[in-house]
Design a protein around this motif. Sequence first.
Motif, PDB file in Angstrom:
ATOM      1  N   PRO A  24       0.826  -1.213   0.000  1.00 33.24           N
ATOM      2  CA  PRO A  24       0.000   0.000   0.000  1.00 33.24           C
ATOM      3  C   PRO A  24       0.856   1.258   0.000  1.00 33.24           C
ATOM      4  O   PRO A  24       1.988   1.270   0.499  1.00 33.24           O
ATOM      5  N   ALA A  25       0.326   2.310  -0.580  1.00 34.74           N
ATOM      6  CA  ALA A  25       1.042   3.582  -0.633  1.00 34.74           C
ATOM      7  C   ALA A  25       1.320   4.096   0.776  1.00 34.74           C
ATOM      8  O   ALA A  25       0.553   3.847   1.718  1.00 34.74           O
ATOM      9  N   ALA A  26       2.450   4.797   0.936  1.00 30.35           N
ATOM     10  CA  ALA A  26       2.820   5.318   2.249  1.00 30.35           C
ATOM     11  C   ALA A  26       1.787   6.312   2.757  1.00 30.35           C
ATOM     12  O   ALA A  26       1.487   6.361   3.952  1.00 30.35           O
ATOM     13  N   GLY A  27       1.225   7.126   1.868  1.00 27.67           N
ATOM     14  CA  GLY A  27       0.131   8.025   2.230  1.00 27.67           C
ATOM     15  C   GLY A  27      -1.167   7.417   1.760  1.00 27.67           C
ATOM     16  O   GLY A  27      -1.563   6.329   2.184  1.00 27.67           O
ATOM     17  N   ASN A  28      -1.839   8.097   0.863  1.00 25.98           N
ATOM     18  CA  ASN A  28      -3.056   7.548   0.261  1.00 25.98           C
ATOM     19  C   ASN A  28      -2.830   7.040  -1.161  1.00 25.98           C
ATOM     20  O   ASN A  28      -3.543   6.158  -1.618  1.00 25.98           O
ATOM     21  N   TYR A  29      -1.813   7.614  -1.866  1.00 24.40           N
ATOM     22  CA  TYR A  29      -1.637   7.316  -3.278  1.00 24.40           C
ATOM     23  C   TYR A  29      -0.167   7.067  -3.604  1.00 24.40           C
ATOM     24  O   TYR A  29       0.714   7.807  -3.154  1.00 24.40           O
ATOM     25  N   MET A  79      -2.681  12.934   3.074  1.00 24.81           N
ATOM     26  CA  MET A  79      -2.981  12.847   4.505  1.00 24.81           C
ATOM     27  C   MET A  79      -3.970  11.727   4.777  1.00 24.81           C
ATOM     28  O   MET A  79      -5.045  11.676   4.198  1.00 24.81           O
ATOM     29  N   ARG A  80      -3.594  10.854   5.694  1.00 26.17           N
ATOM     30  CA  ARG A  80      -4.405   9.696   6.028  1.00 26.17           C
ATOM     31  C   ARG A  80      -5.576  10.093   6.934  1.00 26.17           C
ATOM     32  O   ARG A  80      -5.530  11.127   7.617  1.00 26.17           O
ATOM     33  N   ASP A  94     -12.170  10.408  -1.433  1.00 22.04           N
ATOM     34  CA  ASP A  94     -11.927   9.766  -2.719  1.00 22.04           C
ATOM     35  C   ASP A  94     -11.348  10.809  -3.660  1.00 22.04           C
ATOM     36  O   ASP A  94     -10.948  11.897  -3.227  1.00 22.04           O
ATOM     37  N   ARG A  95     -11.301  10.496  -4.944  1.00 25.52           N
ATOM     38  CA  ARG A  95     -10.708  11.423  -5.908  1.00 25.52           C
ATOM     39  C   ARG A  95     -11.574  12.660  -6.134  1.00 25.52           C
ATOM     40  O   ARG A  95     -11.106  13.651  -6.680  1.00 25.52           O
ATOM     41  N   MET A  96     -12.821  12.619  -5.704  1.00 27.37           N
ATOM     42  CA  MET A  96     -13.712  13.759  -5.891  1.00 27.37           C
ATOM     43  C   MET A  96     -13.605  14.768  -4.747  1.00 27.37           C
ATOM     44  O   MET A  96     -13.662  15.981  -4.967  1.00 27.37           O
ATOM     45  N   GLY A  97     -13.455  14.283  -3.515  1.00 30.34           N
ATOM     46  CA  GLY A  97     -13.394  15.203  -2.390  1.00 30.34           C
ATOM     47  C   GLY A  97     -13.043  14.506  -1.095  1.00 30.34           C
ATOM     48  O   GLY A  97     -13.082  13.275  -1.000  1.00 30.34           O
ATOM     49  N   VAL A  98     -12.690  15.300  -0.086  1.00 29.99           N
ATOM     50  CA  VAL A  98     -12.309  14.800   1.235  1.00 29.99           C
ATOM     51  C   VAL A  98     -13.115  15.564   2.283  1.00 29.99           C
ATOM     52  O   VAL A  98     -12.996  16.797   2.399  1.00 29.99           O
ATOM     53  N   ARG A  99     -13.930  14.836   3.040  1.00 29.19           N
ATOM     54  CA  ARG A  99     -14.674  15.481   4.127  1.00 29.19           C
ATOM     55  C   ARG A  99     -13.767  15.648   5.337  1.00 29.19           C
ATOM     56  O   ARG A  99     -12.975  14.759   5.661  1.00 29.19           O
ATOM     57  N   LEU A 100     -13.929  16.770   6.013  1.00 31.94           N
ATOM     58  CA  LEU A 100     -13.149  17.064   7.205  1.00 31.94           C
ATOM     59  C   LEU A 100     -14.042  17.013   8.434  1.00 31.94           C
ATOM     60  O   LEU A 100     -15.207  17.410   8.380  1.00 31.94           O
ATOM     61  N   ASP A 101     -13.475  16.538   9.520  1.00 32.12           N
ATOM     62  CA  ASP A 101     -14.149  16.612  10.811  1.00 32.12           C
ATOM     63  C   ASP A 101     -13.854  17.984  11.416  1.00 32.12           C
ATOM     64  O   ASP A 101     -12.698  18.435  11.421  1.00 32.12           O
ATOM     65  N   ASP A 102     -14.878  18.625  11.907  1.00 30.77           N
ATOM     66  CA  ASP A 102     -14.779  19.963  12.502  1.00 30.77           C
ATOM     67  C   ASP A 102     -15.171  19.836  13.968  1.00 30.77           C
ATOM     68  O   ASP A 102     -16.314  20.110  14.348  1.00 30.77           O
ATOM     69  N   PRO A 103     -14.239  19.368  14.831  1.00 29.11           N
ATOM     70  CA  PRO A 103     -14.608  19.058  16.218  1.00 29.11           C
ATOM     71  C   PRO A 103     -15.130  20.245  17.010  1.00 29.11           C
ATOM     72  O   PRO A 103     -15.905  20.068  17.951  1.00 29.11           O
TER      73      PRO A 103
END
Length: 267
Positions: free
Chosen positions: A88-93, A254-255, A185-194
């Motif tokens: 597997p890739a060290a990061g995501n890709y 970023m994982r 995914d390749r379209m977008g990344v959701r972020l958690d906003d604690p």
Amino acid sequence: MTVITILRAGPLTTLQDAGRFGMLRHGVSASGPMDRGAFARAGAALPRAGATGIEFTQGLAFETDGPLTIATPDVRVLGAGERVDLPPAAGNYGYVRFDREIDIAPVLGSRSTNVTVGLGGYEGRALRAGDRIGFGEEGSPPVPAVLAGGEGPLRVVWGLHAELFEPALRARFETATFRVTTSLDRMGVRLDDPDGLFRDQARLTLVSDAIVPGDIQILGDGTPIVLMRDHQPTGGYPRIATIVSADLDRFAQMRPDTALSFLPVRP
């Protein structure tokens, strides 16, 4: 003609080249590698490189029936019957580049895959076990690659709709900490906003307008999402900021559960 047979491919393993630019006005995003720097560095390891490579996520294995030189970015000279098994890739890709061009016709000037709309690449889809990919002409001298980006906050410029957010909220945005979620995914990344920074933001109805990779869009429920290479062409949610191109590669790797912050800079 040398042919490789895919033996194992994780999700979102696709063919990508530099991208399909100039098509956004027709509703087609550029696509291309999620980490453009890593893609270029793999190509730069070869004396000659085909424009198209493989982007992989959770590992990749293939076998070649003839001679082929590859870079991952480490260079390997392969002979007939040799198998390549990548973790597997060290990061995501991760990326594999070849010394020849992949024998697949371009679509709208590019071999990049946009799996969201089924365009380009290998039948418009992600690669899977059993797929056979041929290689034709020798590649060209690669473009020199830049080093990977640094650390620290991700640099952003204020977005098209930044002024729709109160000054106090924008000030909090500059000091807030977010986290990468598993929804990416390749379209977008959701972020958690604690801290619920955008929880009470009034819903805004906007006229849809053009989007670029790196736009930070705030959904109706207050969820921030960073739009990536296969983004939709237009959007009707407000975009508070845009990650600068030089830092978007780092963000793409970023994982999930990685903490991050943003630093507004002057364009």
